[in-house]
Design a protein around this motif. Structure first.
Motif, short mmCIF file in Angstrom:
data_model
loop_
_atom_site.label_atom_id
_atom_site.label_comp_id
_atom_site.label_asym_id
_atom_site.label_seq_id
_atom_site.Cartn_x
_atom_site.Cartn_y
_atom_site.Cartn_z
N LEU A 5 0.97 -1.41 0.43
CA LEU A 5 0.07 0.33 -0.04
C LEU A 5 0.88 1.29 -0.31
CD1 LEU A 5 -3.00 0.57 -0.19
CD2 LEU A 5 -3.37 0.81 2.65
N ILE A 6 1.96 1.25 1.06
CA ILE A 6 2.99 2.06 0.60
C ILE A 6 3.27 2.56 -0.66
CG2 ILE A 6 5.17 3.28 1.78
CD1 ILE A 6 3.80 2.07 3.87
N LEU A 42 0.90 6.33 -6.56
CA LEU A 42 -0.02 7.49 -7.57
C LEU A 42 0.83 8.17 -7.26
CD1 LEU A 42 -2.52 7.48 -8.35
CD2 LEU A 42 -3.38 7.67 -5.54
N LEU A 43 1.34 9.13 -6.86
CA LEU A 43 1.87 11.12 -5.77
C LEU A 43 2.80 10.62 -6.99
CD1 LEU A 43 1.99 10.41 -1.99
CD2 LEU A 43 0.58 11.94 -3.36
N ILE A 44 3.94 9.71 -7.14
CA ILE A 44 4.60 10.14 -8.13
C ILE A 44 4.23 10.51 -9.90
CG2 ILE A 44 6.76 9.37 -9.07
CD1 ILE A 44 7.57 8.25 -7.01
N PHE A 45 3.19 9.37 -10.23
CA PHE A 45 1.96 10.01 -11.48
C PHE A 45 1.94 10.56 -11.64
CE2 PHE A 45 -1.01 8.87 -13.73
CZ PHE A 45 -1.06 8.12 -14.98
N LEU A 46 0.74 11.48 -10.70
CA LEU A 46 0.40 12.28 -10.25
C LEU A 46 1.17 14.02 -10.69
CD1 LEU A 46 -2.83 11.65 -7.76
CD2 LEU A 46 -2.67 11.83 -10.42
N GLY A 47 2.25 13.50 -9.96
CA GLY A 47 2.78 14.58 -10.26
C GLY A 47 3.08 15.11 -11.52
N GLY A 48 4.10 13.83 -11.35
CA GLY A 48 4.64 13.55 -12.67
C GLY A 48 4.07 14.31 -14.59
N TYR A 49 2.36 13.68 -14.01
CA TYR A 49 1.27 14.22 -14.71
C TYR A 49 1.52 15.98 -14.74
CZ TYR A 49 -2.76 14.50 -17.92
OH TYR A 49 -3.54 14.42 -19.20
#
Length: 186
Positions: A49-50, A56-63
């Motif tokens: 989960l971590i 998810l955070l990296i993906f959203l930040g990168g996007y």
């Protein structure tokens, strides 16, 4: 009476505190529920989960960064396109004036001598020339840094039948700009 009014104020304050306490209580109970569920997960599930949350955070930040980059890039391209259009239009301005002059001369309209001289100078690459018609002669004055442009302009004037009655040329030693002052007749 005063005692009753004081009690009604205390009730209003207590009601506001209870409504804010209920929100805080809801948030606290939600956090406690998440904490208890987290504790019931196995260490392997907690790690998964971590890792999923970080991904998810990296993906959203990168996007988000990519989206901002694309928007800036398209804005820059649009700006450069507008600048290119501006300079193209500015370069074509002399052609538009010449076409209008050619249409006037084709119709038999007489063109003023100062206008003809100014048109010849602008076709030669001379911008901001000062041209004044004085009786049958035309006085002109301009600056340009290129000797080739100046000599081309002067030779075109003589090829079009203009005769120089007075010609003065000076070159500035610092800027190498050539100043031309002339009086011509047709």
């Amino acid at each position: 009476m005063k005692f009753i009014k004081g009690r009604s104020k205390d009730k209003a304050v207590a009601k506001n505190m209870s409504s804010s306490n209920t929100f805080i209580d809801k948030v606290n109970s939600y956090q406690n529920g998440l904490g208890s569920r987290w504790q019931t997960l196995s260490p392997r599930d907690q790690l998964a989960l971590i890792i999923l949350s970080l991904f998810l955070l990296i993906f959203l930040g990168g996007y988000g960064g990519y989206s901002v980059h694309q928007a800036a890039k398209s804005s820059k391209e649009a700006y450069q396109g507008q600048i290119a259009d501006y300079f193209w239009l500015r370069a074509q301005a002399s052609n538009v004036d010449n076409n209008a002059l050619a249409a006037n001369s084709a119709e038999g309209a007489a063109i003023a001598p100062a206008t003809r001289v100014n048109s010849l100078l602008s076709n030669s690459g001379i911008v901001d020339a000062q041209v004044v018609a004085t009786g049958e002669s035309v006085q002109l004055s301009f600056n340009n840094a290129s000797q080739a442009v100046v000599s081309t302009a002067l030779s075109q004037l003589s090829q079009q039948g203009w005769q120089f009655t007075q010609l003065a040329m000076e070159q500035d030693e610092l800027t190498k700009s050539i100043t031309v002052q002339a009086t011509i007749t047709s």
